[in-house]
Each structure stands twice: as C-alpha cells, then as structure tokens.
Design a protein around this motif. Sequence first.
Motif, mmCIF file in Angstrom:
data_model
loop_
_atom_site.group_PDB
_atom_site.id
_atom_site.type_symbol
_atom_site.label_atom_id
_atom_site.label_comp_id
_atom_site.label_asym_id
_atom_site.label_seq_id
_atom_site.Cartn_x
_atom_site.Cartn_y
_atom_site.Cartn_z
ATOM 1 N N GLU A 130 0.810 -1.218 0.000
ATOM 2 C CA GLU A 130 0.000 0.000 0.000
ATOM 3 C C GLU A 130 0.847 1.274 0.000
ATOM 4 O OE1 GLU A 130 -0.864 0.301 4.823
ATOM 5 O OE2 GLU A 130 -2.420 -0.452 3.487
ATOM 6 N N ARG A 131 2.134 1.164 0.342
ATOM 7 C CA ARG A 131 3.014 2.339 0.331
ATOM 8 C C ARG A 131 3.341 2.810 -1.086
ATOM 9 N NH1 ARG A 131 7.542 -0.114 4.246
ATOM 10 N NH2 ARG A 131 6.933 -1.934 3.000
ATOM 11 N N VAL A 132 3.159 1.947 -2.081
ATOM 12 C CA VAL A 132 3.409 2.344 -3.474
ATOM 13 C C VAL A 132 2.129 2.342 -4.300
ATOM 14 C CG1 VAL A 132 5.771 1.481 -3.401
ATOM 15 C CG2 VAL A 132 3.956 -0.019 -4.234
ATOM 16 N N ALA A 133 0.992 2.078 -3.641
ATOM 17 C CA ALA A 133 -0.268 1.913 -4.373
ATOM 18 C C ALA A 133 -1.053 3.220 -4.426
ATOM 19 C CB ALA A 133 -1.107 0.808 -3.731
ATOM 20 N N ALA A 134 -0.395 4.293 -4.865
ATOM 21 C CA ALA A 134 -1.092 5.564 -5.047
ATOM 22 C C ALA A 134 -2.111 5.426 -6.180
ATOM 23 C CB ALA A 134 -0.092 6.677 -5.360
ATOM 24 N N GLU A 135 -3.152 6.242 -6.131
ATOM 25 C CA GLU A 135 -4.202 6.162 -7.153
ATOM 26 C C GLU A 135 -3.632 6.352 -8.550
ATOM 27 O OE1 GLU A 135 -8.443 8.343 -8.348
ATOM 28 O OE2 GLU A 135 -7.303 9.011 -6.604
ATOM 29 N N GLN A 136 -2.715 7.319 -8.707
ATOM 30 C CA GLN A 136 -2.125 7.573 -10.024
ATOM 31 C C GLN A 136 -1.334 6.362 -10.508
ATOM 32 O OE1 GLN A 136 -2.656 10.162 -11.987
ATOM 33 N NE2 GLN A 136 -1.360 9.291 -13.592
ATOM 34 N N THR A 137 -0.626 5.696 -9.597
ATOM 35 C CA THR A 137 0.154 4.512 -9.968
ATOM 36 C C THR A 137 -0.757 3.388 -10.456
ATOM 37 O OG1 THR A 137 1.892 5.063 -8.366
ATOM 38 C CG2 THR A 137 1.772 2.776 -9.129
ATOM 39 N N THR A 187 -4.153 -4.563 -2.721
ATOM 40 C CA THR A 187 -3.106 -3.952 -1.915
ATOM 41 C C THR A 187 -3.016 -4.651 -0.568
ATOM 42 O OG1 THR A 187 -4.599 -2.299 -0.938
ATOM 43 C CG2 THR A 187 -3.501 -1.705 -3.005
ATOM 44 N N HIS A 188 -1.872 -4.540 0.049
ATOM 45 C CA HIS A 188 -1.686 -5.128 1.383
ATOM 46 C C HIS A 188 -0.822 -4.203 2.220
ATOM 47 C CE1 HIS A 188 1.889 -6.525 -0.867
ATOM 48 N NE2 HIS A 188 2.514 -6.348 0.295
ATOM 49 N N ALA A 189 -1.020 -4.269 3.532
ATOM 50 C CA ALA A 189 -0.217 -3.466 4.451
ATOM 51 C C ALA A 189 1.115 -4.163 4.702
ATOM 52 C CB ALA A 189 -0.972 -3.286 5.769
ATOM 53 N N PRO A 190 2.204 -3.400 4.873
ATOM 54 C CA PRO A 190 3.508 -4.021 5.162
ATOM 55 C C PRO A 190 3.526 -4.630 6.558
ATOM 56 C CG PRO A 190 3.641 -1.634 5.389
ATOM 57 C CD PRO A 190 2.272 -1.925 4.828
ATOM 58 N N ALA A 191 4.421 -5.584 6.735
ATOM 59 C CA ALA A 191 4.529 -6.224 8.050
ATOM 60 C C ALA A 191 4.934 -5.216 9.119
ATOM 61 C CB ALA A 191 5.552 -7.360 7.981
ATOM 62 N N SER A 192 5.727 -4.225 8.734
ATOM 63 C CA SER A 192 6.137 -3.154 9.634
ATOM 64 C C SER A 192 6.476 -1.931 8.797
ATOM 65 C CB SER A 192 7.345 -3.574 10.482
ATOM 66 O OG SER A 192 8.465 -3.832 9.662
ATOM 67 N N GLU A 193 6.617 -0.781 9.449
ATOM 68 C CA GLU A 193 6.864 0.447 8.712
ATOM 69 C C GLU A 193 8.188 0.420 7.950
ATOM 70 O OE1 GLU A 193 6.584 3.820 11.214
ATOM 71 O OE2 GLU A 193 4.446 3.561 11.649
ATOM 72 N N ASP A 194 9.182 -0.268 8.519
ATOM 73 C CA ASP A 194 10.495 -0.300 7.872
ATOM 74 C C ASP A 194 10.733 -1.573 7.069
ATOM 75 O OD1 ASP A 194 10.554 -1.954 10.039
ATOM 76 O OD2 ASP A 194 12.484 -1.262 10.817
ATOM 77 N N GLU A 213 8.714 3.869 -9.389
ATOM 78 C CA GLU A 213 8.770 2.585 -10.088
ATOM 79 C C GLU A 213 8.079 1.517 -9.238
ATOM 80 O OE1 GLU A 213 12.718 1.610 -11.563
ATOM 81 O OE2 GLU A 213 13.270 3.728 -11.393
ATOM 82 N N VAL A 214 7.577 0.481 -9.892
ATOM 83 C CA VAL A 214 6.915 -0.618 -9.197
ATOM 84 C C VAL A 214 7.562 -1.924 -9.638
ATOM 85 C CG1 VAL A 214 4.752 -1.829 -8.770
ATOM 86 C CG2 VAL A 214 4.739 0.654 -9.079
ATOM 87 N N SER A 215 8.301 -2.548 -8.734
ATOM 88 C CA SER A 215 8.970 -3.815 -9.026
ATOM 89 C C SER A 215 8.218 -4.957 -8.353
ATOM 90 C CB SER A 215 10.419 -3.775 -8.526
ATOM 91 O OG SER A 215 11.147 -2.745 -9.167
ATOM 92 N N PHE A 216 8.217 -6.114 -9.000
ATOM 93 C CA PHE A 216 7.527 -7.284 -8.461
ATOM 94 C C PHE A 216 8.554 -8.337 -8.045
ATOM 95 C CE2 PHE A 216 4.352 -5.083 -10.854
ATOM 96 C CZ PHE A 216 3.182 -5.308 -10.155
#
Length: 290
Positions: A16-23, A41-48, A111-114
């Motif tokens: 979700e940190r890279v899932a902006a609407e424009q992206t 989208t999914h939330a990260p396990a932790s902020e870092d 950029e969005v890498s998988f």
Amino acid sequence: MALLRPSLTLVLDLDERVAAEQTILEINRSYAHIGTPVMRTHAPASEDAPVRNTARLIVNMGTYAYLNGADEGADERWDTIVGPWISNMLRKIGNNMKVFNDRQRKIGYPEVSFDTLDIELGGGTFTVAVRPQGAGAVDEAVAELVSAARALRNDGTFAEAVRVELPAADAWAAQRDAAWDAWVAEHPEALARDAAEEAAEDDRGDDANAGTEPEAPKTREELLAEDIIAKSYENTAVPPTDSDALPRPQRAAEEEEEPFDFAVDYRLWAVIGPDGAARTWDCAAAAFMD
C-alpha cells in the motif's frame, strides 16, 4: 472448431506504500493490451519492512486437464498449448514491467517492481514462482524451467510439492545484494544523490516542525487553470492546452543514469510441500542439496 487456448487472470498485489491512485491508473493503462489486471493492496509487516509486490498469473483452461501427466491428454496439452502460452505470457508481462518502470523513471513517478510472478496451475494445486530480473524482464529460458518443475512433480521427484520458487529466496537475495554493491561501485553518483535527497527530506521535515511550510509543487490541475487564464489574455483564439499535454515532473538530465538491473541465476530452487517445509533443489546437478 475454435482453437483451444488458456485464458489469463492477472492479479497484481501492491504494497500500500506504493499503491497511489495515479500509480494504479498507470498500471491499468499499461497492461490494457494484455488484459485488465485485478488490483489488490496489502499493508507491510512493519513500517520499515522492504516493499514487496507480487503478480499472480492464474492459468485458466476450464475442464481441460494439463497439470497431472496421468490425466488423458494432459502432456500433449502442456507441450503444444499451455507451455508455449506460459512462455509467451512471461515474455510479454516481463517486458511490460520493464517498459512501465522505464517510463515511470523518465517522468519522475515511482517505479513498481515485483518480487515474484506466481504462475498458478491446476486451480492453485501447484504454483511455480518466477523471480524476474532486476529491471522486471524475464529470461526466455525460464519457461523451460517451469515445464521442468511440472515434470519433476509428475515423476514423483517433488512428490506432493505445492510450490516451487525459481530461484530460492535466499539465493535471489544474495544475487541482488551482490549486484547492487557492484552497481553502486559503478554509479557512486546515485548513492550521493540518494543521500542528498534524504538530507533534503530531513530539512523539509525540520521546516515543517518549525512552522515553516515548504512550497508544494503545483498539481496538473493548477497548471491547467493557469494555462487557461494565460491564454484567455494572450489570444482567445488559442484553445487551452489539453491536460495530457501539460508538463509532468522531470528528473534532471544528470539523474538519467543507467537503471539498476541484474540477470538472475535460476540454478537453486525452493521446493515447498503442503506443510510449508522447503528443500533446496540444484537444477544443474538434478539433486536436492539437503
């Protein structure tokens, strides 16, 4: 009679940190020629925690068997239909990911890498997870490894395996880290630029804490409004600029360095059973390492 061929359901799961609407809009536009992806989208396990995105390629063949070699006609369907189709899909999606990130980088967007392209076979019975190269492309030989993984499952070597990762996560991480160190050594300016950007971010944070608001960049809507006003005075016969023609954020010319990329070595696989236990398979030696 219509030619029998698989259909694709492409599920893109973004941090979700890279899932902006424009992206998300750009991804949907970019993949339109392949098929509209299902976005999640999914939330990260932790902020870092590192950003982690995955792509799932669900192979749909209706009631036609193709995974288990014991099923009538399954091997022939795999060899003549499913296998070549997977090869084509990996090439198209991998190339699309690379082109997408090239464009994002040039216009100054994230950029969005998988991390993996998970190929789900037999209604999710068996998954072969392929890790793309650094910039997103997929080596053409990988499709042959997918077929090899299916064959090893059918001949009993992989027994009841439910997932095979090409390559194993630890092997891939070691390759990525070594490639990154080598890339940074060749592009020291990139590391310096990142440090400068982090320092600038810290300065902006200090300004905000001090009650000084840094000037925000103008949005495309603000640029469009200014364009309409300016042209209404300059020449009423000149139509306002279409929003698609407005300037997008651009990186400075000196920042257009060669993007980070590396070729993946697919020799070591992770073979995962239904209980989650993993074993390492050396495909060059055709033997388990543990």
